[in-house]
Design a protein around this motif. Sequence first.
Motif, short mmCIF file in Angstrom:
data_model
loop_
_atom_site.label_atom_id
_atom_site.label_comp_id
_atom_site.label_asym_id
_atom_site.label_seq_id
_atom_site.Cartn_x
_atom_site.Cartn_y
_atom_site.Cartn_z
N LEU A 559 -35.91 14.93 28.06
CA LEU A 559 -35.15 13.93 28.80
C LEU A 559 -35.21 12.59 28.09
CD1 LEU A 559 -36.39 14.77 32.42
CD2 LEU A 559 -34.36 15.64 31.27
N ASP A 562 -34.72 6.80 30.21
CA ASP A 562 -34.26 6.47 31.56
C ASP A 562 -34.46 7.64 32.51
OD1 ASP A 562 -33.56 3.97 30.68
OD2 ASP A 562 -31.45 4.48 30.34
N MET A 563 -34.18 8.86 32.04
CA MET A 563 -34.33 10.01 32.93
C MET A 563 -35.80 10.33 33.16
SD MET A 563 -31.21 12.55 31.82
CE MET A 563 -31.25 13.40 33.39
N GLN A 566 -36.68 8.11 35.95
CA GLN A 566 -36.16 8.68 37.19
C GLN A 566 -37.02 9.86 37.63
OE1 GLN A 566 -32.08 9.93 36.91
NE2 GLN A 566 -31.95 10.52 39.07
N ASP A 587 -28.25 17.78 30.94
CA ASP A 587 -29.45 16.96 31.08
C ASP A 587 -29.96 16.95 32.50
OD1 ASP A 587 -29.49 16.33 28.41
OD2 ASP A 587 -28.28 14.52 28.65
N ARG A 588 -29.04 16.92 33.48
CA ARG A 588 -29.46 16.90 34.88
C ARG A 588 -30.08 18.23 35.31
NH1 ARG A 588 -29.72 11.95 37.05
NH2 ARG A 588 -29.37 12.84 39.13
N LEU A 591 -33.56 17.88 34.25
CA LEU A 591 -34.24 16.99 35.20
C LEU A 591 -34.62 17.75 36.45
CD1 LEU A 591 -35.18 14.18 36.11
CD2 LEU A 591 -32.84 13.77 36.93
#
Length: 640
Positions: A559, A562-563, A566, A587-588, A591
Amino acid sequence: MPRKRPFSGFFTRNHRRHGEKNSRVPISITIREPVPLDQARPSVAQLPDHIVRHILSFLQDLRPEDILKVASLSSSLYEQARYVQHRVVHINLDKRRHIHDCLDLIMCRGLLPAIRTLKVSGRDYDELLKEGNEILTRLADMLPGMTGLRDFDWQVGRTTGQHDPKDTTAVPIPAPIMELLPPELRLHTSVFCKHSKESHAQAREFLDRLTNNKSLRTLSVQIRFIEEQDCLETMRVLRKVLLSCPNLTRLPLLDIWYPTGGCYSYGPPLMGGLYCGLGLSNGERPQPLEELGMSHYPWGIEGASHCQGYPERGFEWDYWAETFDWSRLIRLNHINSCLVPAITPKLTGLRELKFKVFSWDEAGFLGEIASPLEILSIPGWYRVDNKPNPINRHGATLRKLKIHKPEREWWTNRHSFITAPDLVQLSNGLPHLEELAIDIARDENANKWPYGVLDAIARFPILRTVELWFPLGNEPPAPRPLLTVSSARHLFSYLRERNESIQRLILHSGAPLPPSLLEIALLGNKPSWAMHNSVTFVCNMVYDGDAEEGSLSVTCPDLSTDMNAQLRRLAQQADQGRMDPRELDGDRIRLQAALDGPLTMDEWEAWQDEQHVRWHKAYREQNTVLGRFVIGPFKRVLER
């Protein structure tokens, strides 16, 4: 007067033009001379610049993240820290948008003398693009100012098709850059080509430029061929390089063979063909090697129908074994099994050994080798007959041990995970081990983490880094317990409670490989659940200031920064809920996997359906635009 230096943290709105790109120009701020707070006490401010940089270089090697904290303490330390950070500069030609800014920063801050290692890489380089040539022209202009340069690493190629590394052709080092390389510089590069005649011609051009080069230290070679004559001509030039470069002592990879994989396969002609190896004869040999790795090589055999033109008697591997100087070999990445019996007694200087997935009898080789190993990598515990003894023979010197291979090969009948009793024996026999990397299975009977194996890992007395690969599988549901950011923190804490010398833990959820060309041809280019849901966690001990007790830091390198922020924020929430899979991109998905575990079957199918809908929508829009602005006008022209 205090010195003034350009400061790179802020940029003016003025732009300097490079071709068609705009790059920001750093402004200048005052860099003040350091002043001790107490003149009666020793201070870093009293040390000369080269001593401060020497100290910071140790910090950069041990804890790169802490160098940023040092840079924020004062303008003087910022200047010194930036100098140290630019010891190694990497220019990635595939990311051209940021290169000019990087080069501007180096020039404005006067950091050219700081550079010790310059790396230039890229797999999408196109000599026809003006911008790419402009970047290399700037590099050539900057080289004379790099007075501290010691190593130049050139790994540039041009990829065609599906960005397969096997379809990559090496791009030669431009002549202006080659001419500026001083003889004392260490040059590291690779020559790789696919089976086409054009690719072989470019590889020969590159090798011609390397002939008689006194700077060349490292050369990796990967050659694919269908026509033996093409390979023979390329190997003749490679032979000249090996015999004419006096300082070429490292060959990390020799991979010379027919194309493999996909729907077609090639091999030596059954009805006879040309010998296309190096053809060393009459006592010819390269310089004494310090590193060697061999994947594939077209060995010569006297009298064989497919080796017409082989100049020596008997087998070529016997010539190598008898003629080469093996006493200085330090690192062996892999070597053909034909060479093993003859060279094993001659490997008196070997310190690092890495076996490939398919190798010879590793257990027997480790038992016969006389030199004490410091680094050992094995593709599976079964390769040493599931016994610690072959490894423990090197216990007096072994510092790093890796027992790992891709997950798709974990489910063969021969594969086995290392057990807790075996790890206990290894911990008793390897008192100096600092790094351990192994494949590890969960406790399937109790549906828990393998705490017995973790306890055995904690028994290594001075272990500092541990790397573990847990199974993930090829499709949902994922094995439990799930490897998430919370469980990664728990496992790191568990190990630290039993062994405080462990400072770093790397955890992998699965070890998948991208689908092969044959799999894509048979199954289609469908998204891989394992590739999208496999995540890695890096757990570190972080020490703030003079505090003896550090804190645990867990990040996911898959990641972005920034992720990761998060991820930390969501992990602290009691009930954050699952994300809607239809709204996730690649990417999500990672995450989500890092936070709560991989997607379930229902979630994965919903995500695939949404991707299918989006693809068709984009396809229709593209065809609509194409029809309006290209095909339609072209038809009207034809009708007229």
